[in-house]
Design a protein around this motif. Structure first.
Motif, PDB file in Angstrom:
ATOM      1  N   THR A  91      10.598  -4.114  -0.950  1.00 31.68           N
ATOM      2  CA  THR A  91      10.838  -5.559  -0.975  1.00 31.68           C
ATOM      3  C   THR A  91      12.224  -5.823  -0.387  1.00 31.68           C
ATOM      4  OG1 THR A  91      11.788  -5.392  -3.173  1.00 31.68           O
ATOM      5  CG2 THR A  91       9.427  -5.873  -3.050  1.00 31.68           C
ATOM      6  N   PHE A 124       0.912  -5.536   2.301  1.00 26.14           N
ATOM      7  CA  PHE A 124       1.713  -6.675   1.839  1.00 26.14           C
ATOM      8  C   PHE A 124       2.564  -7.280   2.947  1.00 26.14           C
ATOM      9  CE2 PHE A 124       1.284  -3.321  -1.375  1.00 26.14           C
ATOM     10  CZ  PHE A 124       0.391  -3.944  -2.211  1.00 26.14           C
ATOM     11  N   SER A 127       3.352 -10.859   2.739  1.00 27.72           N
ATOM     12  CA  SER A 127       4.018 -11.371   1.537  1.00 27.72           C
ATOM     13  C   SER A 127       5.426 -11.867   1.883  1.00 27.72           C
ATOM     14  CB  SER A 127       4.103 -10.246   0.496  1.00 27.72           C
ATOM     15  OG  SER A 127       5.004 -10.604  -0.512  1.00 27.72           O
ATOM     16  N   TYR A 128       5.846 -12.907   1.193  1.00 25.14           N
ATOM     17  CA  TYR A 128       7.181 -13.480   1.453  1.00 25.14           C
ATOM     18  C   TYR A 128       8.299 -12.520   1.066  1.00 25.14           C
ATOM     19  CZ  TYR A 128       7.742 -14.038  -3.553  1.00 25.14           C
ATOM     20  OH  TYR A 128       7.868 -13.780  -4.890  1.00 25.14           O
TER      21      TYR A 128
END
Ligand code: SF4
Length: 179
Positions: A91, A124, A127-128
């Motif tokens: 992330t 993902f 995904s933001y």
């Protein structure tokens, strides 16, 4: 009594791509080759995983794949690791920490991007919160595709990294990229 040694046997012609070996126990080599030989046989990887690829990484260190046989052992501190295997989704929040860990590793150091998430965001990618590839924050030496890559794939990648290290030049000569 001293055994006679046939000079023709003591100093055999070197095989193509090999340096001559003296059977009296002397090996002729270069500093580069010696340093690379020691480094490729003592790759310590950072104990680091962020998602499910980490399970495959753990299995690669287990008894079946057993990368210990190549001198590869996990280290809990980046200061004593020369290899980072990025195993799992990164992330944006974790990317900053990953960069910090990479910066704390001593040179020369290597990075293996393991699995689709580390390579490009994987499942993902839309995904933001997910980084679209670890190479956006740190340099990557080797990418291993798959979701997840099996221990065999990671082992093959690590063998390729060893071949890359084997060809590096530190004390003269031109650096050679992995083949
Ligand atoms: S590549 Fe697949 S197995 Fe690996 S962390 Fe991403 S979702 Fe999990």
């Amino acid at each position: 009594m001293t055994a006679e040694i046939d000079p023709a046997i003591r100093r055999p012609a070197a095989a193509p791509g090999r340096r001559p070996v003296d059977h009296a126990g002397i090996v002729l080599t270069t500093v580069d080759d010696f340093v690379n030989w020691t480094r490729k046989n003592s790759l310590w990887y950072l104990l680091f995983a962020t998602a499910c690829c980490g399970i495959e990484l753990m299995q690669t260190g287990g008894p079946r794949a057993d990368v210990d046989r190549f001198g590869m052992i996990p280290r809990s501190t980046p200061r004593q690791a020369d290899l980072m295997i990025v195993a799992g989704t990164i992330t944006y929040k974790m990317a900053e920490r990953t960069k910090l860990l990479y910066d704390q590793m001593p040179e020369p150091k290597y990075v293996v991007s393991m699995g689709s998430c580390a390579n490009c965001g994987g499942l993902f990618a839309h995904s933001y919160s997910v980084l679209k590839g670890i190479d956006q924050v740190i340099p990557v030496d080797l990418y291993i595709p798959g979701c997840p890559p099996r221990p065999e794939a990671l082992t093959e990648g690590l063998l390729m990294l060893r071949r890359k290290i084997e060809r590096e030049r530190w004390f003269g000569g031109r650096a050679v990229s992995a083949g």
